[in-house]
Design an enzyme around this catalytic site. Structure first.
Site, PDB file in Angstrom:
ATOM      1  N   ASP A 243       0.882  -1.159   0.000  1.00  0.00           N
ATOM      2  CA  ASP A 243       0.000   0.000   0.000  1.00  0.00           C
ATOM      3  C   ASP A 243       0.928   1.219   0.000  1.00  0.00           C
ATOM      4  O   ASP A 243       2.119   1.116   0.265  1.00  0.00           O
ATOM      5  CB  ASP A 243      -0.941  -0.014   1.218  1.00  0.00           C
ATOM      6  CG  ASP A 243      -2.122   0.940   1.018  1.00  0.00           C
ATOM      7  OD1 ASP A 243      -2.055   1.800   0.110  1.00  0.00           O
ATOM      8  OD2 ASP A 243      -3.112   0.835   1.762  1.00  0.00           O
TER       9      ASP A 243
HETATM   10  C1  BGC Z   1      -4.820   3.480  -0.018  1.00  0.00           C
HETATM   11  C2  BGC Z   1      -4.910   2.502  -1.163  1.00  0.00           C
HETATM   12  C3  BGC Z   1      -4.738   3.242  -2.459  1.00  0.00           C
HETATM   13  C4  BGC Z   1      -3.400   3.957  -2.446  1.00  0.00           C
HETATM   14  C5  BGC Z   1      -3.116   4.748  -3.702  1.00  0.00           C
HETATM   15  C6  BGC Z   1      -3.550   4.297  -0.081  1.00  0.00           C
HETATM   16  O1  BGC Z   1      -3.534   5.282   0.889  1.00  0.00           O
HETATM   17  O2  BGC Z   1      -4.881   2.794   1.210  1.00  0.00           O
HETATM   18  O3  BGC Z   1      -6.126   1.831  -1.129  1.00  0.00           O
HETATM   19  O4  BGC Z   1      -4.824   2.358  -3.534  1.00  0.00           O
HETATM   20  O5  BGC Z   1      -3.384   4.871  -1.353  1.00  0.00           O
HETATM   21  O6  BGC Z   1      -3.920   5.862  -3.786  1.00  0.00           O
END
Ligand code: BGC
Length: 846
Positions: A243
């Site tokens: 993530d």
């Molecule tokens: C989120 C993800 C997301 C990523 C990119 C993160 O903060 O938890 O779900 O895909 O950011 O935006």
């Protein structure tokens, strides 16, 4: 840095992966395992290796590039805003998930996106999780089925998905540093089960690991999770990415099976790889395997062929060549509308709905009527080409109504003059006993990725006005826009409640169609609505500490409430219709290991409709603690007025197995189970016995104290929780010192932490005040929301998570230097901050 290998004959796409791998330098390998920025991976032009474009997900294709704040979508290209996952799941119609996935896949292709960061398949453990709108259900079967269909839809268009967030990421307030302490059985039966189904059945090209720790280890470093379970057991053959900012230790992550670091751009991590290989701390073969997987992903995601299924070439997807032409925005808008309509849940109705479109004297109250909340806040936020609010849809139909705004969103302050005007507008309807439509719900200050809600209540401006209207004798129909359950203490005083959830850009059309009876509601809840958050199955633990004790074990949602006898607002699976259904003639047979149940569903009312039929199984009472019943199959059946349809539902007998912690495997218990056909978890219509054979006699793998305390759902944290876990519950010592893993909100009690937080928040607060001073406008709202988002999320972030997700704002050496300073190592800290050679400095002990 290492020498480049010259390999003119090697071109990606023409040479074998082994040849490409052999031609890569160590530096290039390291680069391939990280992002260039938030949205692109590195290309290696000399070998013809292209970059990948990754983007959110999950309810539209977000192509925002500028970093103008979380809610600034200024430079993104428009794409269809579909209903959010929680809304989609309320349809209980898996074909909609497949079609929505395929539509998103087509839009990805048009926008040049190779990897869609979706779907989110975490279990809704608690109604307060700010991100529940982005997940499907509290139930692993619903989650797994919808996730599978979604992935098949997207990947059938040749676009890769990223199933997230793996695993046990159940809150937002502690997501960056939290430790989800989950017993092995709950992990397998509840939190991993949907991931397992999706990986096995839909073969997603990537999985995104969660920010949090799972049983003491950060998910990015969790070898048992990412390799033992995901790859070795389930056969995952894709790439694991972090993530955004979830990386903890670059080398441990590669060894654990986490290849791609996002967003990347952190020289420290790249150097770690190069130096670990040079000094024998990372085996070259392990690095090569990670790079090989990355190359394979690049190949799959750029080939323009369906991904997944039974193998890419003999794909399990529709074999017809997909239409590679541009997508049809009008068709996608229509699909968004269809999903919103099929997902709305009629929670209550005294017969007031549907309304007569021609009736005089209709009164409408509530800002959300004209400014519908149609999507959730955070990384899933997208820019749709248009939004059709309920007001637009009413006006298109020529409905006559009087409207009063009544309250303002994005504030906790009541507005006396708006309230007076609303009451005045409602008075004629009250005198005539005509319905008053009240549009309410949550706003982006109350519900968002990045932070949790503090209660399930609707905002004071709405509840106060609702109370006034009800006390004045109004016959109120409540229309709700919210991504998660809300408290409705006045539910029994309402004429009807229609929950649109977060219905996407054409939610207004769906609302009007349902209110005026052009369409018949057919959605049902995929999460339990308790009366307050205190009644939730994880209330004893949720958001209490860095260490989250999942002490309720398998008793999540209805699995808890069924046995605990909780007095609920609305049970799991609940939803009404403008018609009525009768269930009859249940037949159950077992054929070659598959249980097949069929029954007749008769539409006994005067309107065509659709019924969500739920099949639960009550396991045989044995030695092992079990939920009273568990969902094993479901179907949505359309039945014309006065007609009857036979519906067939089936599942594998093996699905009835529980996870045995002594065997570390699924175990089927023999005995007399029961099949229950139900309209909701609290409305069982038909039952039939089911003899389970071919398993083994029931015997508990647990110590006696666990058997005793977990025979029914525990209230609070039982003293036998460590025995259930098989080890002591870790104790988290709250530190005030600013360390790499301390939440800034906790560290603010130390001098350096306080300075840092005040510095970071100071600017945001100034932005917020500046936005407040602006006249009402979309831009003002976006700025307010962006500032609010940071103010709420920052205290839950750590130095590490900021350094890993926003290296430009907080370079890694600076983060480590600050941690050193806070630990009273000024010389070391200053050396790091001033950029002295990292090698001379020992690592920070966290
Ligand atoms: C989120 C993800 C997301 C990523 C990119 C993160 O903060 O938890 O779900 O895909 O950011 O935006």
């Amino acid at each position: 840095m290492t020498e480049a290998t010259t390999a003119e004959h090697v071109r990606f796409g023409e040479a074998s992966l082994d040849e490409v791998l052999a031609a890569l330098t160590l530096d290039e390998k390291a680069l391939l395992l990280e992002g260039v920025d938030s949205w692109y991976t590195h290309a290696v032009p000399r070998l013809g290796i292209p970059a990948l474009f990754l983007t959110d997900g999950p309810h539209g294709v977000r192509t925002v590039r500028d970093d103008g704040g979380a809610f600034d979508l200024g430079d993104s290209r428009p794409s269809t805003a579909f209903p959010t996952s929680a809304t989609l799941a309320h349809s209980w119609d898996r074909t909609l998930a497949r079609r929505m996935g395929a539509a998103l896949g087509r839009e990805c292709r048009d926008l040049g996106v190779q990897v869609l960061l979706a779907p989110g398949v975490n279990i809704m453990r608690n109604p307060l999780c700010g991100r529940n709108f982005e997940y499907f259900s509290e139930d692993p079967l619903v989650t797994g089925v919808f996730g599978t269909e979604f992935v098949r839809g997207v990947q059938g268009e040749g676009v890769a998905t990223s199933v997230k967030h793996f695993a046990a990421n159940s809150n937002e307030d502690y997501r960056f540093v939290g430790d989800s302490v989950v017993d092995e059985r709950a992990l397998r039966e509840i939190y991993l089960r949907a991931f397992e189904r999706i990986v096995r059945d839909a073969r997603p090209a990537t999985v995104m690991c969660a920010y949090n720790r799972l049983n003491g280890t950060f998910c990015s470093d969790h070898r048992e999770l990412l390799t033992g379970i995901l790859r070795d057991e389930w056969g995952f053959d894709g790439v694991v990415m972090t993530d955004w900012g979830a990386l903890h230790d670059r080398i441990a992550a590669i060894e654990a099976g986490c290849e791609l670091e996002m967003p990347g751009g952190i020289p420290h991590n790249r150097h770690e790889i190069v130096s670990a290989v040079a000094h024998g701390r990372l085996a070259p073969e392990v690095l090569d395997e990670a790079v090989r997987r990355m190359l394979r992903l690049i190949e799959r995601a750029t080939a323009g062929r369906p991904i997944g299924g039974q193998g890419e070439d003999a794909s399990g997807h529709d074999p017809r060549p997909h239409d590679a032409g541009p997508h049809d925005p009008a068709a996608h808008a229509a699909l968004a509308r269809e999903i919103a309509t099929g997902s709305a849940v009629l929670l209550g109705n005294d017969g007031t709905l549907p309304l007569d479109a021609g009736a005089a004297g209709l009164v409408v109250i509530g800002e959300l009527f004209e400014r519908m909340r149609f999507q959730g806040a955070g990384s899933s936020l997208i820019l749709p080409p248009e939004v059709v609010s309920p007001k637009d849809a009413f006006d298109r139909r020529g409905i006559a109504y009087a409207y009063a705004r009544g309250y303002r969103t994005l504030t906790t302050d009541r507005d006396a003059s708006l309230e007076r005007a609303a009451l005045a507008a409602a008075e004629p309807a009250i005198r005539a006993d005509a319905p008053v439509l009240f549009f309410g719900g949550l706003d982006d200050f109350e519900e968002s990725e990045g932070f949790d809600r503090s209660s399930m209540r609707l905002g004071v401006p709405q509840t106060a006005l609702l109370r006034t209207l009800l006390d004045a004798g109004a016959r109120v129909v409540l229309v709700l826009f919210a991504g998660a359950p809300v408290e409705l203490p006045f539910a029994d005083e309402l004429a009807a409640v229609l929950d649109l959830a977060l219905p996407g850009m054409h939610g207004g059309e769906a609302t009007a169609a349902l209110l005026f009876g052009e369409a018949n509601p057919s959605g049902k809840l995929t999460e339990t609505w308790t009366r307050t958050a205190d009644d939730a199955s994880s209330a004893a633990d949720f958001d209490r500490d860095v260490v989250a004790q999942y002490a309720e074990s398998i008793y999540v949602g209805y699995r808890f409430h069924d046995l605990a006898g909780t007095d609920l607002r609305y049970p799991f699976g609940h939803g009404l219709s403008y018609t009525s259904f009768e269930y009859r003639d249940l037949e159950v047979r077992v054929e070659r290991g598959r249980v097949v149940a069929s029954a007749v569903i008769a539409n006994t009312g005067g309107r065509d409709g659709a019924e969500v039929v739920q099949l639960y199984v009550r396991a045989a009472r044995g030695e092992v603690f079990r939920a009273d019943k568990e969902l094993r199959a479901f179907a949505k059946v359309r039945v014309a007025a006065g007609a009857a349809e036979r519906v067939e539902l089936s599942f594998d007998l093996a699905d009835l197995a529980y996870w045995d912690v002594a065997e570390h495997d699924w175990v089927l218990e023999d005995g007399e189970a029961e099949v229950l056909l139900a309209a909701s978890a609290a409305d069982i219509r038909l039952t039939a016995p089911l003899a389970v054979t071919g398993g083994r006699a029931s015997r508990s793998p647990y110590p006696a104290e666990v058997d005793a305390e977990y025979a029914t759902p525990p209230r609070g944290i039982p003293s036998s929780f460590p025995a259930l876990l098989g080890r002591p519950v870790p104790v988290h010592r709250r530190t005030r010192r600013l360390g790499m893993e301390t939440r800034l909100g906790d560290a603010k009690r130390s001098a350096i932490g306080a300075v840092m937080l005040a510095f970071a928040l100071g600017k945001v607060r100034r932005d917020y005040r500046a936005a407040l001073a602006m006249p009402e406008s979309r831009e003002r709202d976006a700025r307010l929301k962006s500032a609010h988002f940071v103010v709420r999320m920052l205290p839950s972030m750590s130095l590490r998570s900021i350094a890993m997700s926003s290296p430009a704002d907080l370079p890694h050496p600076l983060a480590r230097g600050l941690a050193d300073l806070a630990a009273w190592h000024p010389i070391r800290g200053l050396r790091r901050i001033l950029g002295r050679p990292a090698r001379a400095v020992p690592p920070v002990v966290e």
